[in-house]
Scaffold this active site. Structure first.
Site, PDB file in Angstrom:
ATOM      1  CG  LEU A   1      -2.115  -0.711   1.195  1.00  0.00           C
ATOM      2  CD1 LEU A   1      -3.090  -0.458   2.530  1.00  0.00           C
ATOM      3  CD2 LEU A   1      -3.132  -0.095   0.073  1.00  0.00           C
ATOM      4  CG  ASP A   2       1.366   3.492  -3.517  1.00  0.00           C
ATOM      5  OD1 ASP A   2       2.197   2.965  -3.465  1.00  0.00           O
ATOM      6  OD2 ASP A   2       0.540   3.599  -4.355  1.00  0.00           O
TER       7      ASP A   2
END
Length: 302
Positions: A45-46
């Site tokens: 997940l960024d």
């Protein structure tokens, strides 16, 4: 032999990742909070995104490869009227437009983005180009050319609009789908421009928001042993996999890499199927069903 620091902690921790921190940072932080020898995550997940981030500890890390291909679900919000270099609100605006699509226009184009589609990931992403991350190249001002990829969008739903030229969506998609690219491309198809101003993962494979623990809650627990109450057993990630009970003698054989005879279990499983071998309620191995033998593909030292 060098002794590995920390304790042998096993299980799954489903972290509700907040915005502003990367997946690797979460792995490092939770390893320290549990004083664990080893852990890792499934599905990056960024920092811009929030939501479900499964963290595998100890023997659970052997299952990461089996979960990587599972579907993901997200909620996201598109800000209409501009495009950024990162396709999200962390980036720099590179173009603007006065064209703001109406709700009915948005709904009309969504079928174009369902099924197997092609997309180009945004320049600021973790894809490697000649051994270097695309986001490192982009931050250095270098030209980034990322190849087009095929991904699958199982379901895409428009859930309403908000004040300030924003629209909300839900999506269920395959591994490797960039939701930021999806928002950008929907906007372009509508003759507009857009970027994500919110992105939240609500499901990662078998894990959803019912399993989550807030990072803040975890940090507020004083003792390591108390934190372990939030760990889920390895078997949790195998809810959709058939189970095969094995005896203690058979478990020993599997743990030594030896195959089992299928004679006593004929017609119970299909050739090529992966099943979970369980002894006395504990996961012993993942076994591949073959015509003349049941071969261990992963064994677990629990």
């Amino acid at each position: 032999m060098k002794h590995r620091k920390g304790e042998a902690v096993n299980g799954w921790l489903i972290v509700d990742k907040p915005q502003g921190i990367g997946s690797t940072q979460i792995v490092t932080l939770t390893r320290r909070l549990f004083n664990a020898q080893k852990n890792g995550h499934t599905g990056t997940l960024d920092p811009f995104a929030s939501g479900i981030l499964p963290i595998a500890f100890g023997e659970a890390t052997k299952l990461i490869g089996f979960l990587d291909d599972e579907t993901k679900e997200y909620e996201f919000t598109v800000q209409w009227g501009a495009e950024t270099d990162s396709a999200d609100s962390d980036g720099t605006v590179i173009a603007t437009t006065d064209k703001i699509p109406a709700d009915e226009e948005i709904k009309a184009v969504l079928p174009l983005f369902q099924g197997e589609i092609s997309q180009i990931p945004p320049a600021f992403c973790a894809v490697k180009i000649n051994g270097r991350r695309a986001y490192d190249l982009a931050r250095n001002g270098e030209q980034v050319q990322i190849p087009e990829r095929r991904v699958t969008v199982h379901r895409l739903e428009f859930t309403g609009s908000l004040p300030g030229n924003q629209s909300c969506f839900k999506v269920c998609c395959s591994k490797g789908t960039y939701v930021r690219s999806l928002g950008r491309d929907i906007a372009r198809t509508l003759g507009s421009l857009g970027y994500l101003c919110r992105l939240r993962r609500t499901r990662s494979g078998i894990f959803d928001q019912c399993d989550k623990i807030l990072l803040e809650t975890l940090q507020n627990v004083v003792y390591v042993e108390q934190r372990k109450q939030f760990l889920l057993p390895l078997e949790t990630s195998l809810r959709d996999i058939a189970v095969m009970a094995v005896s203690e003698a058979e478990a020993v054989k599997l743990l030594h890499g030896q195959a089992l005879s299928p004679k006593t279990r004929e017609n119970l499983f299909s050739a090529g199927q992966i099943v979970a071998a369980v002894c006395n309620g504990k996961l012993t191995a993942l076994v591949r069903v073959e015509e003349k033998r049941f071969s261990p593909v992963r064994v677990f030292n629990l």
